[in-house]
Design an enzyme around this catalytic site. Structure first.
Site, PDB file in Angstrom:
ATOM      1  N   HIS A  92      41.191  36.054  39.723  1.00 48.78           N
ATOM      2  CA  HIS A  92      41.378  35.146  38.585  1.00 48.78           C
ATOM      3  C   HIS A  92      42.577  35.592  37.772  1.00 48.78           C
ATOM      4  CE1 HIS A  92      38.500  38.287  37.502  1.00 48.78           C
ATOM      5  NE2 HIS A  92      39.002  38.261  36.283  1.00 48.78           N
ATOM      6  N   HIS A  94      44.217  35.542  34.091  1.00 46.50           N
ATOM      7  CA  HIS A  94      43.966  35.330  32.669  1.00 46.50           C
ATOM      8  C   HIS A  94      45.210  34.704  32.053  1.00 46.50           C
ATOM      9  CE1 HIS A  94      40.400  38.096  32.175  1.00 46.50           C
ATOM     10  NE2 HIS A  94      40.936  38.683  33.228  1.00 46.50           N
TER      11      HIS A  94
HETATM   12  P1  AMP Z   1      38.164  41.049  34.757  1.00 43.94           P
HETATM   13  O1  AMP Z   1      37.372  40.983  36.048  1.00 43.94           O
HETATM   14  O2  AMP Z   1      38.237  42.436  34.214  1.00 43.94           O
HETATM   15  O3  AMP Z   1      39.514  40.392  34.869  1.00 43.94           O
HETATM   16  O4  AMP Z   1      37.350  40.229  33.643  1.00 43.94           O
HETATM   17  C1  AMP Z   1      36.515  39.143  33.973  1.00 43.94           C
HETATM   18  C2  AMP Z   1      36.595  38.104  32.880  1.00 43.94           C
HETATM   19  O5  AMP Z   1      35.697  37.055  33.219  1.00 43.94           O
HETATM   20  C3  AMP Z   1      36.195  38.593  31.477  1.00 43.94           C
HETATM   21  O6  AMP Z   1      37.241  38.261  30.554  1.00 43.94           O
HETATM   22  C4  AMP Z   1      34.896  37.821  31.175  1.00 43.94           C
HETATM   23  O7  AMP Z   1      34.763  37.472  29.814  1.00 43.94           O
HETATM   24  C5  AMP Z   1      35.049  36.597  32.060  1.00 43.94           C
HETATM   25  N1  AMP Z   1      33.776  35.998  32.463  1.00 43.94           N
HETATM   26  C6  AMP Z   1      32.716  36.620  33.031  1.00 43.94           C
HETATM   27  N2  AMP Z   1      31.726  35.745  33.282  1.00 43.94           N
HETATM   28  C7  AMP Z   1      32.177  34.530  32.871  1.00 43.94           C
HETATM   29  C8  AMP Z   1      31.624  33.209  32.865  1.00 43.94           C
HETATM   30  N3  AMP Z   1      30.394  32.968  33.326  1.00 43.94           N
HETATM   31  N4  AMP Z   1      32.371  32.197  32.363  1.00 43.94           N
HETATM   32  C9  AMP Z   1      33.618  32.423  31.888  1.00 43.94           C
HETATM   33  N5  AMP Z   1      34.190  33.643  31.878  1.00 43.94           N
HETATM   34  C10 AMP Z   1      33.489  34.687  32.348  1.00 43.94           C
END
Ligand code: AMP
Length: 129
Positions: A92, A94
């Protein structure tokens, strides 16, 4: 199955911003800043550089279009882009509206109401081309 695959499959909800056959973009549920958006390939791949070069470039292309919509919808100094993936092992991007260095540092979070999430997702979606 990753939590993002569950979102893609409609098993859990999200505040959707954009979607095509290969990608989905939705608001991060624990945002660094208002409008913090995630762009996710529908194919579940763990790490960014496990994507083929073609898949990587397609992801960047889709992210570019989402970032352009985000810039129009959310006033900010600039939109920052970051790829981490230490929490959710499904690629993903950001996209984060930035006004200060703290906005990209994943320490300081903002709390938004359901109505604010809905309104932000709609205003970004409306600008998506
Ligand atoms: P990272 O894997 O460190 O890049 O972070 C994962 C990101 O996904 C974090 O910013 C979380 O807040 C976000 N996240 C986790 N679960 C969900 C969800 N169900 N819906 C939207 N965002 C999510």
């Amino acid at each position: 199955m990753s939590i993002f695959t569950k979102i893609i499959d409609g098993e859990i909800p999200c505040y959707k911003v954009a979607e095509d056959d290969n990608f989905i973009a939705f608001l991060d549920i624990n945002p660094n800043a208002k409008g913090h958006t995630l762009v996710v390939p529908k194919k579940e791949v763990n790490k960014l550089f496990d994507l083929s070069k073609e898949e990587y470039l397609s992801l960047m292309d889709f992210s570019y279009r989402v970032a352009k919509a985000l810039e129009k919808a959310v006033p900010c100094n600039r939109v920052g882009q970051s790829v981490i993936g230490l929490e959710v092992p499904h690629v993903h991007v950001h996209l984060i509206p930035l006004n200060a260095m703290a906005d990209i540092q994943f320490h300081q979070k903002v709390k938004l109401s359901n109505d604010e999430f809905v309104g932000l997702a709609k205003s970004i979606a409306d600008k998506f081309e």
